[in-house]
Write an enzyme that holds these catalytic residues in place. Structure first.
Site, mmCIF file in Angstrom:
data_model
loop_
_atom_site.group_PDB
_atom_site.id
_atom_site.type_symbol
_atom_site.label_atom_id
_atom_site.label_comp_id
_atom_site.label_asym_id
_atom_site.label_seq_id
_atom_site.Cartn_x
_atom_site.Cartn_y
_atom_site.Cartn_z
ATOM 1 N N HIS A 1 22.840 55.109 31.088
ATOM 2 C CA HIS A 1 22.880 53.785 30.467
ATOM 3 C C HIS A 1 22.439 52.685 31.414
ATOM 4 C CE1 HIS A 1 26.037 55.587 27.505
ATOM 5 N NE2 HIS A 1 24.795 55.845 27.137
ATOM 6 N N CYS B 1 8.436 39.613 33.925
ATOM 7 C CA CYS B 1 7.621 40.553 34.706
ATOM 8 C C CYS B 1 8.225 41.955 34.751
ATOM 9 C CB CYS B 1 7.379 40.023 36.115
ATOM 10 S SG CYS B 1 8.836 40.031 37.196
ATOM 11 N N CYS C 1 14.588 35.540 38.544
ATOM 12 C CA CYS C 1 13.926 36.709 39.119
ATOM 13 C C CYS C 1 13.559 36.422 40.579
ATOM 14 C CB CYS C 1 12.677 37.045 38.320
ATOM 15 S SG CYS C 1 11.670 38.361 39.050
ATOM 16 N N SER D 1 35.136 60.247 26.597
ATOM 17 C CA SER D 1 35.615 60.649 25.277
ATOM 18 C C SER D 1 34.529 61.357 24.471
ATOM 19 C CB SER D 1 36.085 59.412 24.503
ATOM 20 O OG SER D 1 35.010 58.501 24.333
ATOM 21 N N ASN E 1 40.119 64.821 31.591
ATOM 22 C CA ASN E 1 40.192 63.519 30.938
ATOM 23 C C ASN E 1 41.640 63.065 30.830
ATOM 24 O OD1 ASN E 1 38.488 61.463 29.684
ATOM 25 N ND2 ASN E 1 39.547 61.931 27.778
#
Length: 231
Positions: free
Chosen positions: A104, A114, A131, A174, A198
């Site tokens: 992710h 850019c 930037c 999960s 978990n």
């Protein structure tokens, strides 16, 4: 042994990084979540950086790898290890893991114009950073926003490794978020050993050979060691 780790927010919780829905996360604010959608975030850059992205960057910068991160990194010495993480923090790398895929993305800066990605970020910055390359355009995190697809290349790299893995260990996830979760669930019944560590039991727990419920920092060593023993 070829071992694939699939890690979620639970592995970083003890480092002080809030999970998606816990009480310390800003995503409990539904309005903020809606504004962070990839088709809307451009109109709310300053608010998102002030209320969520900026504080998250500072939280990550102050965090230290957990025992679980450190244990996973230690396996690089004797095994072929891939870490496919859903997390945007860099705690796997900080612990010493050398083969990490961020499914992710990360909290690095990405220029809106850019598209250059930068690791630098001033922890004192409040509004949306400019930037560092062009200096005139604002930035967003180099992370997958709501409504965006996962980057194809890292996903495919993780998928190929998972298919060849002798053991897959899920830590602190999960397995709700797709398509990332399919990297694991697609291997049910095919990989030699599937291990789950978990804090709570999950819906897909029946697909695992070994299920360890509790604190990942305390359980991961025993869970992985048990998985290394031929069934």
């Amino acid at each position: 042994m070829r071992i694939a780790f699939f890690t979620g927010a639970g592995i970083s919780a003890s480092a002080g990084i809030p999970t998606y829905r816990d009480g310390g996360s800003s995503w409990v604010n539904k309005d903020l979540e809606a504004k962070s959608h990839y088709i809307r975030y451009g109109n709310h850059l300053d608010e998102l950086w002030v209320k969520h992205w900026g504080p998250l960057v500072r939280t990550i910068a102050a965090a230290e790898p957990t025992k679980a991160h450190q244990f996973i990194a230690s396996l690089d010495q004797d095994h072929e290890v891939l870490v496919a993480t859903q997390n945007v923090d860099d705690l796997h790398e900080a612990a010493g893991s050398t083969n990490v895929i961020h499914l992710h993305g990360t909290m690095d800066l990405r220029c809106l114009r850019c598209k250059t990605v930068h690791q630098s970020y001033s922890l004192q910055q409040i509004e949306a950073p400019f930037c560092p390359s062009c200096g005139i355009n604002r930035t967003r995190p180099d992370a997958v926003l709501f409504g965006e697809g996962v980057p194809r290349k890292p996903y495919k790299t993780a998928e190929r490794f998972m298919r060849r893995a002798e053991m897959i260990v899920v830590v602190g996830s999960s397995l709700w978020v797709e398509p990332a979760a399919s990297l694991v669930t697609s291997q049910f019944g095919t990989v030699k050993r599937l291990v789950l560590v978990n804090a709570e039991r999950i819906t897909q727990a029946g697909g695992f050979d070994d299920v360890w419920i509790g604190d990942a920092d305390e359980l991961i060593g025993s869970a992985v060691s048990a998985g290394l023993v031929p069934a």
